[in-house]
Design a protein around this motif. Structure first.
Motif, PDB file in Angstrom:
ATOM      1  N   ARG A   1       0.831  -1.205   0.000  1.00 61.24           N
ATOM      2  CA  ARG A   1       0.000   0.000   0.000  1.00 61.24           C
ATOM      3  C   ARG A   1       0.862   1.250   0.000  1.00 61.24           C
ATOM      4  O   ARG A   1       0.393   2.342  -0.192  1.00 61.24           O
ATOM      5  N   GLN A   2       2.133   1.054   0.273  1.00 61.63           N
ATOM      6  CA  GLN A   2       3.022   2.202   0.451  1.00 61.63           C
ATOM      7  C   GLN A   2       3.557   2.676  -0.893  1.00 61.63           C
ATOM      8  O   GLN A   2       3.844   1.882  -1.768  1.00 61.63           O
TER       9      GLN A   2
ATOM     10  N   HIS B   1      19.397  -2.766   3.407  1.00 62.99           N
ATOM     11  CA  HIS B   1      18.186  -2.204   4.003  1.00 62.99           C
ATOM     12  C   HIS B   1      18.486  -1.505   5.332  1.00 62.99           C
ATOM     13  O   HIS B   1      17.799  -0.551   5.703  1.00 62.99           O
TER      14      HIS B   1
ATOM     15  N   PRO C   1      14.369   8.133   7.145  1.00 64.62           N
ATOM     16  CA  PRO C   1      14.632   6.714   6.888  1.00 64.62           C
ATOM     17  C   PRO C   1      13.809   6.184   5.715  1.00 64.62           C
ATOM     18  O   PRO C   1      12.706   6.653   5.468  1.00 64.62           O
TER      19      PRO C   1
ATOM     20  N   PHE D   1      12.087   2.822   4.076  1.00 67.56           N
ATOM     21  CA  PHE D   1      11.651   1.456   4.346  1.00 67.56           C
ATOM     22  C   PHE D   1      11.216   0.829   3.034  1.00 67.56           C
ATOM     23  O   PHE D   1      10.199   1.224   2.482  1.00 67.56           O
TER      24      PHE D   1
ATOM     25  N   MET E   1      11.283  -2.744   2.756  1.00 64.40           N
ATOM     26  CA  MET E   1      10.649  -4.000   3.163  1.00 64.40           C
ATOM     27  C   MET E   1       9.445  -3.687   4.045  1.00 64.40           C
ATOM     28  O   MET E   1       9.467  -2.723   4.810  1.00 64.40           O
ATOM     29  N   ASN E   2       8.416  -4.488   3.942  1.00 63.73           N
ATOM     30  CA  ASN E   2       7.269  -4.323   4.830  1.00 63.73           C
ATOM     31  C   ASN E   2       7.092  -5.589   5.682  1.00 63.73           C
ATOM     32  O   ASN E   2       7.956  -6.483   5.680  1.00 63.73           O
ATOM     33  N   ASP E   3       5.998  -5.652   6.427  1.00 63.05           N
ATOM     34  CA  ASP E   3       5.790  -6.796   7.323  1.00 63.05           C
ATOM     35  C   ASP E   3       5.798  -8.117   6.564  1.00 63.05           C
ATOM     36  O   ASP E   3       6.266  -9.140   7.088  1.00 63.05           O
ATOM     37  N   THR E   4       5.273  -8.117   5.342  1.00 66.08           N
ATOM     38  CA  THR E   4       5.268  -9.354   4.549  1.00 66.08           C
ATOM     39  C   THR E   4       6.704  -9.760   4.199  1.00 66.08           C
ATOM     40  O   THR E   4       7.071 -10.938   4.313  1.00 66.08           O
TER      41      THR E   4
ATOM     42  N   HIS F   1       9.313  -9.089   5.915  1.00 68.54           N
ATOM     43  CA  HIS F   1       9.892  -9.602   7.166  1.00 68.54           C
ATOM     44  C   HIS F   1       9.441 -11.038   7.434  1.00 68.54           C
ATOM     45  O   HIS F   1      10.225 -11.868   7.885  1.00 68.54           O
ATOM     46  N   ARG F   2       8.172 -11.314   7.170  1.00 65.07           N
ATOM     47  CA  ARG F   2       7.668 -12.679   7.380  1.00 65.07           C
ATOM     48  C   ARG F   2       8.389 -13.674   6.479  1.00 65.07           C
ATOM     49  O   ARG F   2       8.715 -14.784   6.901  1.00 65.07           O
TER      50      ARG F   2
ATOM     51  N   TYR G   1      -1.206 -15.874   5.834  1.00 68.34           N
ATOM     52  CA  TYR G   1      -1.275 -14.470   5.423  1.00 68.34           C
ATOM     53  C   TYR G   1      -1.813 -14.369   3.993  1.00 68.34           C
ATOM     54  O   TYR G   1      -1.110 -13.958   3.077  1.00 68.34           O
TER      55      TYR G   1
ATOM     56  N   GLU H   1      -1.308 -11.409   1.039  1.00 66.68           N
ATOM     57  CA  GLU H   1      -0.134 -10.553   1.223  1.00 66.68           C
ATOM     58  C   GLU H   1       0.846 -10.643   0.056  1.00 66.68           C
ATOM     59  O   GLU H   1       1.664  -9.751  -0.141  1.00 66.68           O
TER      60      GLU H   1
ATOM     61  N   ASN I   1      16.767   5.230  14.461  1.00 66.83           N
ATOM     62  CA  ASN I   1      16.838   4.536  13.172  1.00 66.83           C
ATOM     63  C   ASN I   1      18.119   3.735  13.031  1.00 66.83           C
ATOM     64  O   ASN I   1      18.122   2.628  12.489  1.00 66.83           O
TER      65      ASN I   1
ATOM     66  N   LEU J   1      18.762  -4.858  11.955  1.00 64.75           N
ATOM     67  CA  LEU J   1      18.528  -5.437  10.630  1.00 64.75           C
ATOM     68  C   LEU J   1      19.809  -6.024  10.066  1.00 64.75           C
ATOM     69  O   LEU J   1      19.781  -6.993   9.292  1.00 64.75           O
TER      70      LEU J   1
ATOM     71  N   PHE K   1      13.714  -7.607  13.502  1.00 64.93           N
ATOM     72  CA  PHE K   1      12.789  -6.532  13.150  1.00 64.93           C
ATOM     73  C   PHE K   1      11.975  -6.186  14.381  1.00 64.93           C
ATOM     74  O   PHE K   1      11.148  -6.982  14.814  1.00 64.93           O
TER      75      PHE K   1
ATOM     76  N   ASP L   1       5.032  -2.353  10.175  1.00 65.53           N
ATOM     77  CA  ASP L   1       4.484  -1.380   9.213  1.00 65.53           C
ATOM     78  C   ASP L   1       3.842  -0.186   9.937  1.00 65.53           C
ATOM     79  O   ASP L   1       3.916   0.945   9.447  1.00 65.53           O
TER      80      ASP L   1
ATOM     81  N   GLN M   1      -4.498   7.516   4.093  1.00 69.14           N
ATOM     82  CA  GLN M   1      -5.285   6.363   4.524  1.00 69.14           C
ATOM     83  C   GLN M   1      -5.413   6.365   6.030  1.00 69.14           C
ATOM     84  O   GLN M   1      -4.627   6.960   6.739  1.00 69.14           O
TER      85      GLN M   1
END
Lengths: 420, 420
Positions: free
Chosen positions: A212-213, A271, A280, A282, A284-287, A289-290, A385, A388, B268, B275, B282, B286, B383
């Motif tokens: 979404r970013q 990263h 900063p 970013f 990478m997102n939470d997905t 990271h997963r 998930y 994602e 940061n 990281l 992490f 998000d 959003q």
């Protein structure tokens, strides 16, 4: 003009792969020439699944330089396009095609205009380094059209001026971009470390992650890192030079344990530098990271690493499995955690679909029936998930640029020089 | 025993704040003594909103050392508790209370057992450095009970052996933990840079972020960073020493622009080192990234920074607003992006509720009516992320440890020495 008729169109069509860096390029020492602060190493991806096809044409009838990307005309006025065009034109040599009555002298090239049509066989918006394949293909096809005598490494230094990582797409297999020392950038070019057949066990799975970013462009991102990150210089001067030597050794020896350790560590460090930037960045997102956690957990549960991961300037994961067996186990894990949003598995796993078949995945029922991976001891903690990941691309290391001689593959009409 | 009766219970109750580092502690050079690889600086948080209350009691009737945390008995066998208890006991001095008929000689202390009851006025699981306040309160209250003559700095070196960051909770306001040079850790202790009145414009808003991920403990996380991050050593040796001097200067001059820039950059960089660890750690998710983006965008739209952000070993954001006006604008932004999941605003904004009132937020309708912040030019891109924040705590820099003389605030019964 050199030819008697003004009606001829001379065309060349080429196909160029994209590539994924395993030792990352992040930071320029010269913004205009695109000279990096450190060497980088990449794996070229099979153009069967990810590539750019470009047709370049020249004709005395053309009134100006024009370009179409994926069927839509785009401006060529940007400095990067102009740099590439100028560099190729200064190296152009005489061309003669007696049958068609074409004769272009060395001097003619500066007066002739070109038409360029380029097409990516993958979504441009997916963040899959389309500019790398694009500028590599531009330099390569123009070089062929204009009878440029320079070899791929020398062409790579031209592609580099369009997009840094493009220089690594002039070769197949495993490629090093040497940062160079000259102020004019003449020694900042790519060399092949090994071709794609040298280590053909590797299988690559790309997870295209939904996001979404809005992302920071890599151009402005690396500028901000160079200006503000206190860690970047240390990385470029002290850490990467050693890693480059280790990575060359790992590739030479097909040492997957070292290759994997270096690839993951270098992606994470790139990263980390982004995060150390002000403001900063970013990617990478939470997905993302997963996916890293899944890979790390699996690798640690096995005697030797099974998969390497690397992320460019976006959330997509590029996963490199040590061999086909590992790739099937990887696909099972990925589909277990990231089942598709719809039943349409065919558009969820694209590229080399045989990997999913070998993993026993023929339909959505097979995905639903996947057991949790054995490394997850506490099943309660294993979450799914759905949605994602947008889709997966299965591919492998691949070849470098090739000419497509079959006229049916050309993107421009050979009489009008306009897109078909 | 030293007293004639065996029935007496001698008690001390103290309250100790938690703290948030603005120059981070990450990495130990000695795991047992908890000696850090660099200095750190923190802001003490107002104990009215976040604190630990601890009652320590001694009685000849006690059969063993016992401890209760938030009403539940916990084991004291861990090395960190034992180190703190031993260090305090070796410094104990004679105590006499003629009225109660109590006389404890220096030597008696080693034979007497203690009861400890500790209570956090905030959720322990929220990742708000409860162990910092906890061990600081343990060292402080035991020191008072046992008539230890050492000052707060010397007590901080004892609290440090329970939890590194605990040493910074022995003072109010702005605190530096000097890493020290001695192998025995005697010079690794906290000093106060300025008390809380020195810079009382600052307002602190903590966003407690909902998280599905299980986090790496900071103890194992920093061990892995020390062992594997190639950037950590560079940070500790080359970057932090300069930042410490700059931060001391910024605090001395109440220079919010520098304070904010250093605080954000150091948070940061700490997460960048996480990281760069193998496997990567992490702590931010998000939601954390979104909060950073909101703060950065706002700061860049103003002539001077309005807010600093910092994140510890978890996804929660600690936001430090330059003054009360900035705090109300911050709360408006936070509530705009992160509206509560339910209509219960009263439990969504806790701590100093007057900030929300000043921001014009008296009920859920006011939240719903909030306009997008002016720095968002394209409203389509703005959003909302309902449910991503569990709740907000509004607070400010606060005082150091205090004794609570009112017996009604004691957590142990003064006759039985057991939890009330």
């Amino acid at each position: 003009m050199a030819s008697e008729s003004q009606n001829w169109v001379l065309m060349v069509t080429a196909q160029t792969p994209t590539n994924i860096a395993v030792i990352k390029y992040w930071g320029k020492r010269d913004e205009t020439l695109i000279l990096p602060v450190n060497d980088s190493i990449s794996v070229t991806l099979d153009p069967a699944h990810l590539c750019t096809t470009t047709t370049v044409a020249v004709s005395p009838a053309f009134q100006q330089d024009r370009m179409w990307l994926n069927g839509k005309e785009i401006s060529l006025s940007g400095g990067r396009f102009q740099n590439c065009l100028r560099e190729i034109r200064t190296r152009a040599c005489a061309v003669e095609d007696k049958k068609k009555g074409i004769k272009i002298t060395r001097e003619n090239w500066s007066k002739l205009h070109v038409h360029i049509a380029s097409y990516n066989n993958f979504p441009t918006a997916a963040g899959l380094a389309s500019s790398a394949a694009g500028f590599a293909c531009l330099a390569y096809s123009l070089g062929k059209l204009m009878n440029v005598k320079e070899d791929e490494s020398q062409l790579s230094a031209i592609a580099r001026q369009g997009s840094g990582s493009a220089c690594r797409s002039l070769f197949g297999g495993f490629v090093k971009w040497i940062m160079g020392k000259e102020d004019n950038g003449s020694d900042s070019l790519a060399v092949q470390l090994a071709d794609e057949k040298h280590w053909d066990d590797l299988v690559i799975v790309i997870a295209v992650v939904s996001s979404r970013q809005k992302e920071t462009s890599s151009t402005s991102g690396m500028r901000e890192s160079v200006e503000t990150s206190l860690l970047l210089k240390h990385r470029a001067k002290e850490i990467v030079p050693k890693r480059i030597l280790q990575m060359e050794e790992a590739i030479k020896n097909r040492d997957f344990a070292s290759f994997s350790q270096l690839t993951c560590a270098d992606s994470n460090q790139f990263h980390a530098v982004c995060l150390d930037t002000s403001p900063p960045i970013f990617y990478m997102n939470d997905t993302s990271h997963r996916i890293i956690s899944i890979a790390e957990k699996w690798n640690r549960s096995e005697e030797a690493p099974q998969v390497a991961y690397t992320f460019d300037a976006g959330p997509n994961a590029v996963l490199i499995a040590r061999d086909r067996k590992a790739a099937t186990l990887l696909v099972q894990r990925l589909l277990y955690y990231f089942p598709p949003n719809s039943d349409d598995l065919d558009s969820y796993i694209i590229g080399d679909k045989s990997i999913a078949k070998d993993a026993g995945i023929n339909g959505i029922r097979d995905v639903e029936a996947l057991p949790p991976p054995p490394e997850i001891k506490d099943n309660i903690l294993s979450q799914k998930y759905k949605g994602e990941v947008s889709y997966f691309i299965c591919t492998r290391p691949g070849r470098g640029p090739v000419l497509l001689s079959d006229n049916s593959q050309a993107l421009l009409n050979d009489e009008t020089g306009l897109p078909k």
